[in-house]
Scaffold this motif. Structure first.
Motif, short mmCIF file in Angstrom:
data_model
loop_
_atom_site.label_atom_id
_atom_site.label_comp_id
_atom_site.label_asym_id
_atom_site.label_seq_id
_atom_site.Cartn_x
_atom_site.Cartn_y
_atom_site.Cartn_z
N LYS A 190 0.84 -1.26 0.00
CA LYS A 190 0.05 0.00 0.04
C LYS A 190 0.82 1.21 -0.24
O LYS A 190 0.50 2.31 -0.63
CB LYS A 190 -0.89 -0.05 1.34
N LYS A 191 2.09 1.31 0.40
CA LYS A 191 2.89 2.28 0.59
C LYS A 191 4.18 2.17 -0.42
O LYS A 191 4.91 2.84 -0.28
CB LYS A 191 3.46 2.53 1.85
N LYS A 192 3.87 1.01 -1.21
CA LYS A 192 4.98 1.08 -2.46
C LYS A 192 6.29 0.96 -1.66
O LYS A 192 7.31 1.24 -1.94
CB LYS A 192 5.06 2.22 -3.07
N LEU A 193 6.40 0.04 -0.70
CA LEU A 193 7.56 -0.36 0.15
C LEU A 193 7.93 -1.86 -0.35
O LEU A 193 7.00 -2.76 -0.39
CB LEU A 193 7.49 -0.38 1.52
N THR A 194 9.19 -2.08 -0.63
CA THR A 194 9.63 -3.71 -0.65
C THR A 194 10.26 -4.14 0.80
O THR A 194 10.74 -3.50 1.76
CB THR A 194 10.65 -3.66 -1.68
N ILE A 195 9.90 -5.40 1.13
CA ILE A 195 10.48 -5.83 2.15
C ILE A 195 11.12 -7.30 1.92
O ILE A 195 10.80 -8.21 1.37
CB ILE A 195 9.50 -6.58 3.34
N GLU A 196 12.66 -7.35 1.97
CA GLU A 196 13.31 -8.28 1.49
C GLU A 196 14.10 -9.01 2.48
O GLU A 196 14.41 -8.39 3.54
CB GLU A 196 14.57 -7.82 0.60
N ARG A 197 14.22 -10.23 2.42
CA ARG A 197 15.27 -11.00 3.49
C ARG A 197 16.55 -11.21 2.60
O ARG A 197 16.45 -11.82 1.60
CB ARG A 197 14.70 -12.36 3.99
N LEU A 198 17.82 -10.48 2.98
CA LEU A 198 18.85 -10.69 2.26
C LEU A 198 19.54 -11.73 2.40
O LEU A 198 20.27 -12.23 1.26
CB LEU A 198 19.55 -9.25 2.61
N ASN A 199 19.41 -12.47 3.53
CA ASN A 199 20.43 -13.89 3.63
C ASN A 199 19.71 -14.71 4.63
O ASN A 199 18.79 -14.51 4.87
CB ASN A 199 21.69 -13.21 4.00
N GLY A 200 20.67 -15.63 5.02
CA GLY A 200 20.26 -16.40 6.26
C GLY A 200 20.06 -18.05 5.87
O GLY A 200 19.89 -18.69 6.82
#
Ligand SMILES: Nc1ncnc2c1ncn2[C@@H]1O[C@H](COP(=O)(O)OP(=O)(O)O)[C@@H](O)[C@H]1O
Ligand SMILES: [Mg+2]
Length: 272
Positions: free
Chosen positions: A136-146
């Motif tokens: 809705k806020k045009k945000l991305t959520i990424e998990r970079l590693n792990g």
């Protein structure tokens, strides 16, 4: 002469002791009174939160029934309005739940139930749960590693709450088009500890407020006209939950330069 002054000293000391005793007794009474009042307030908060929750849950359910057309078709305007009731109600419910969690913690009613689980799966789950809100806020959520990390032995629900709070804040305090990421690593000084970072490109926090934000009810902008609403309890709860795991939580941030929240917990504490 010496005996005289000795006697005087003695009487003096006895007098002083007596008055000190009296003061200590008074202080003790005050402490007991304050504790009793604090317990009452905690009980009140717990009851009121619980009592607010019940009718609110009913309102949301009824609104969902309407929204989903189970009582007949709605036109677009009607659906929009009912959707507003559902999301406003949900927001309110989240805040009440936060207060309830906080009150339980204040009453020391929080205990850990540890199981072995994969932190990356938990992170991905919380990420998915927040995807719609972020979109809705045009945000991305990424998990970079792990992917190479071993499982942790911890309380899954409680760490889910911590991650939810951190990611929820990142969404709330990052303007449109920003980025949110989660990065995990073993702690450089002690490979038996896991560090989880939740970072964002949002408004950031000035150094003088880094401690403040973890205090209960504390918000950097606490004015009634502030654009973002909340209880100011999220990070206080997160800290409590992390510390229950014998871990620590902290923030690295500068005003206007995004924030990076970290928590560190033992990967596999001695199983008791
Ligand atoms: N990612 C973030 N970026 C900027 N400020 C933040 C962030 N997370 C928390 N804060 C600040 O810390 C305060 C306390 O956060 P929190 O305890 O979760 O309470 P709430 O979200 O209800 O305001 C927020 O009001 C905000 O001022
Ligand atoms: Mg919050």
């Amino acid at each position: 002469m010496t005996t005289m002054s000795h006697k005087v000293d003695h009487a003096d000391t006895a007098q002083r002791l007596k008055s000190l005793e009296l003061q200590a007794k008074e202080a003790q009474t005050t402490i007991e009174e304050l504790n009793a009042r604090d317990a009452l307030k905690t009980q009140f908060l717990s009851n009121i939160s619980h009592d607010l929750r019940t009718p609110l849950a009913a309102i949301i359910t009824h609104a969902e029934v309407l929204r989903d057309g189970m009582l007949g078709d709605l036109n677009e305007k009607q659906r929009e309005s009912v959707t507003g009731i559902v999301s406003g109600g949900q927001q309110l419910l989240d805040m009440i739940d936060e207060i309830l969690t906080y009150v339980r913690g204040a009453g020391d009613q929080l205990t850990l139930t540890r199981t072995e689980f994969s932190m990356i799966e938990l992170v991905d789950q919380v990420r998915m749960l927040n995807q719609a809100l972020a979109a809705k806020k045009k945000l991305t959520i990424e998990r970079l590693n792990g992917d190479d990390l071993p499982p942790v032995y911890a309380d899954r629900d409680k760490l889910k709450h911590v991650l939810g709070n951190l990611i929820g804040n990142a969404i709330k305090f990052t303007p449109e088009g920003g980025r949110i990421w989660i990065r995990m690593s073993r702690y450089a000084q002690d490979a038996d500890q896991l560090v989880v970072e939740v970072g964002d490109t949002g408004r950031g926090i000035a150094a003088e407020n880094h401690e403040l934000v973890f205090q209960e009810f504390a918000q950097v902008d606490a004015s009634p006209s502030r654009p973002h609403h909340g209880t100011g309890l999220g990070l206080a709860i997160a800290r409590k939950l992390v510390e229950l795991h014998e871990g620590t939580i902290w923030v690295e941030s500068e005003l206007g330069k995004g924030s990076r929240f970290f928590f560190r917990i033992p990967l596999n504490p001695a199983r008791g």
